[in-house]
Motif scaffolding. Structure first.
Motif, short mmCIF file in Angstrom:
data_model
loop_
_atom_site.label_atom_id
_atom_site.label_comp_id
_atom_site.label_asym_id
_atom_site.label_seq_id
_atom_site.Cartn_x
_atom_site.Cartn_y
_atom_site.Cartn_z
N ASN A 109 -5.20 -3.25 -4.93
CA ASN A 109 -3.74 -3.19 -4.94
C ASN A 109 -3.13 -4.35 -5.72
O ASN A 109 -1.96 -4.68 -5.55
CB ASN A 109 -3.21 -3.18 -3.51
N GLU A 161 0.82 -1.21 0.00
CA GLU A 161 0.00 0.00 0.00
C GLU A 161 0.85 1.26 0.00
O GLU A 161 0.47 2.29 -0.56
CB GLU A 161 -0.95 0.00 1.20
N ILE A 182 1.98 1.79 -3.74
CA ILE A 182 0.94 2.10 -4.70
C ILE A 182 0.15 3.36 -4.33
O ILE A 182 -0.74 3.80 -5.07
CB ILE A 182 -0.02 0.89 -4.82
#
Length: 504
Positions: A361, A325, A328
């Motif tokens: 994701n 996370e 991204i």
């Protein structure tokens, strides 16, 4: 000498045959008078045979026989007419190439209708239709003939070319182009152009009043140029004329004599069904080929994203990448670099663009070409090593996670300030030491090279072109996956201060 008086005794012809001798020398094969007569008889018979052959009878056309094969008729091509196809039609020779780009992987099929119209927007009964598949027809140039409605054409009318395009799968209208005919007085015109397929955003205010049976539409290729697009069953400059439609119920009626058929049907009224489209596998979509432009197969299979092959029988390599996370965060798209190494040739570098769905994701990549390295670029020159392969495995399903230790560092982050000031040819000799110095390092790069730390901690470097292909229009930037035949193009808004890419 000749005195010019024909009655004179001294008058002689200008040329006499006596004493001319023989050159070249005479041979013993002298033809007798009987043989000479036979020769001329055979010559006349041969001449009659040549001129009686059927392939000469119709000139540019094809001869057919009927009434017990005693009567000959000619089938003429569009550019010729007459009882023996001896006259040229007044026509327009048209060459079209369509350019279509999409931001996602879509199976797109378009039907294109090409007609000649006059100043009253009366549509000629002679028309041409093309089934355009961007994946199949990217570099195809369509060569067509358009005939004028009258032969000879009406010299007092100003003609032009009107082109409509609709989605073939659901027969919804897409847009229209208008082409002017430059020299109206010529019997034959030659026009060649490229047409770009884009979403035709209609203006909020349209100057034409098209009544209740029409809609005002702007042409894609001409600013401030409009026309009335009529509903089915109506025609005319303001859609004021009503006509009968004899097309099949699942087709699109343009005029009383022009029908646009769905994918699985053909014919002037769209009542005939294709019989050979039964062989596409894995939910592939079968598209009949037009023999005028495609001579190899009767059909084309449009495959889903994860399949390929003539009949979509093969499975692509699938690569599932899960992102951290933190990596991204605030990123809406990524560049995927595929590197294929060759033993005695320059490596191959292919770049694609992948959207990241909001709230997810994980991305899925599908590829058919062999590869050895996959690099993910999540922002400007911010690379991660995603996949490394010594050999390519067909139809492999790879699942991996993108972690922070897979990041490729710039060389300036790894060398001291003294080495950073060295020229490239002096600095590069220190590259083999870097992988051994940094035990967890997977890759690094400079302005020319990308280096991978191999299993033995050696630096395996290769030339890496970091420049992507952009098509700049009005200071806007676009990415396209192929410079000659792009299938995916995206407009980018690049923030170089934050080094991030966003889709606009």
């Amino acid at each position: 000498m000749l005195d010019g008086n024909p009655s004179s005794e001294n008058s002689r012809p200008f040329l006499i045959t006596s004493r001319l001798s023989y050159f070249p020398s005479i041979t013993s094969n002298i033809i007798s008078p009987e043989q000479t007569n036979n020769f001329y008889d055979n010559y006349i018979s041969l001449e009659e045979t040549i001129y009686s052959r059927t392939d000469w009878y119709c000139n540019r056309g094809i001869v057919i026989f009927y009434k017990s094969n005693k009567t000959k008729k000619c089938l003429c091509p569009p550019s010729y007419f007459g009882s023996r196809c001896q006259w040229q039609n007044q026509r327009i020779s048209l060459t079209l190439q369509f350019i279509y780009h999409s931001s996602t992987y879509l199976i797109s099929i378009f039907q294109i209708l090409i007609t000649i119209i006059d100043q009253q927007r009366e549509i000629s009964s002679y028309h041409e239709q093309i089934t355009y598949v961007p994946k199949r027809d990217c570099n195809t140039k369509f060569n067509l003939y358009l005939l004028y409605p009258d032969q000879p054409k009406n010299s007092s009318s100003n003609y032009s070319i009107h082109i409509d395009i609709c989605n073939k799968t659901d027969l919804t209208y897409w847009g229209s182009w208008h082409l002017s005919i430059p020299f109206q007085f010529l019997p034959v015109n030659r026009i060649a152009t490229q047409l770009f397929l884009s979403s035709n955003e209609q203006p909020t205010i349209c100057p034409l009043s098209c009544g209740i049976h029409g809609t005002c539409i702007a042409y894609i290729n001409k600013n401030s140029s409009y026309f009335c697009k009529c509903n089915q069953g109506y025609s005319g400059i303001y859609c004021q004329k009503e006509h009968n439609c004899s097309c099949s119920s699942d087709s699109l009626c343009i005029t009383s004599s022009i029908c646009i058929c769905p994918i699985n049907k053909f014919g002037s009224k769209c009542y005939l069904k294709h019989s050979f489209c039964q062989s596409c596998e894995n939910n592939g979509l079968c598209i009949p080929n037009d023999n005028r432009f495609h001579l190899t197969n009767n059909f084309t299979c449009l495959c889903q994203e994860e399949f390929y092959g003539i009949r979509c029988e093969n499975t692509k390599n699938q690569i599932d990448i899960e992102f951290n996370e933190e990596i991204i965060k605030k990123i809406s798209l990524i560049f995927v670099h595929y590197i294929t190494a060759f033993q005695n040739a320059k490596h191959q570098h292919t770049t694609t663009l992948k959207k990241i769905i909001y709230g997810q994701n994980t991305i899925k990549l599908f590829i058919t070409q062999p590869f050895h390295i996959i690099l993910i670029e999540i922002s400007k020159q911010n690379y991660y090593l995603a996949v490394l392969r010594e050999r390519f495995i067909q139809s492999e399903n790879i699942k991996t996670k993108m972690l922070s230790n897979q990041k490729c560092f710039h060389i300036n982050e790894l060398l001291n300030k003294t080495l950073q000031l060295y020229p490239l040819y002096n600095r590069i000799k220190y590259y083999p030491m870097i992988c051994r110095q940094y035990k967890n390092l997977m890759c690094f790069y400079d302005e020319f090279y990308m280096c991978i730390c191999d299993f033995d901690r050696f630096s395996n470097c290769f030339l890496f072109n970091q420049t992507r292909i952009y098509n700049c229009q009005n200071d806007e930037q676009f990415f396209q996956d192929n410079i000659t035949c792009p299938t995916v193009i995206m407009q980018l808004n690049v923030n170089f201060q934050q080094n991030d890419f966003f889709i606009t």
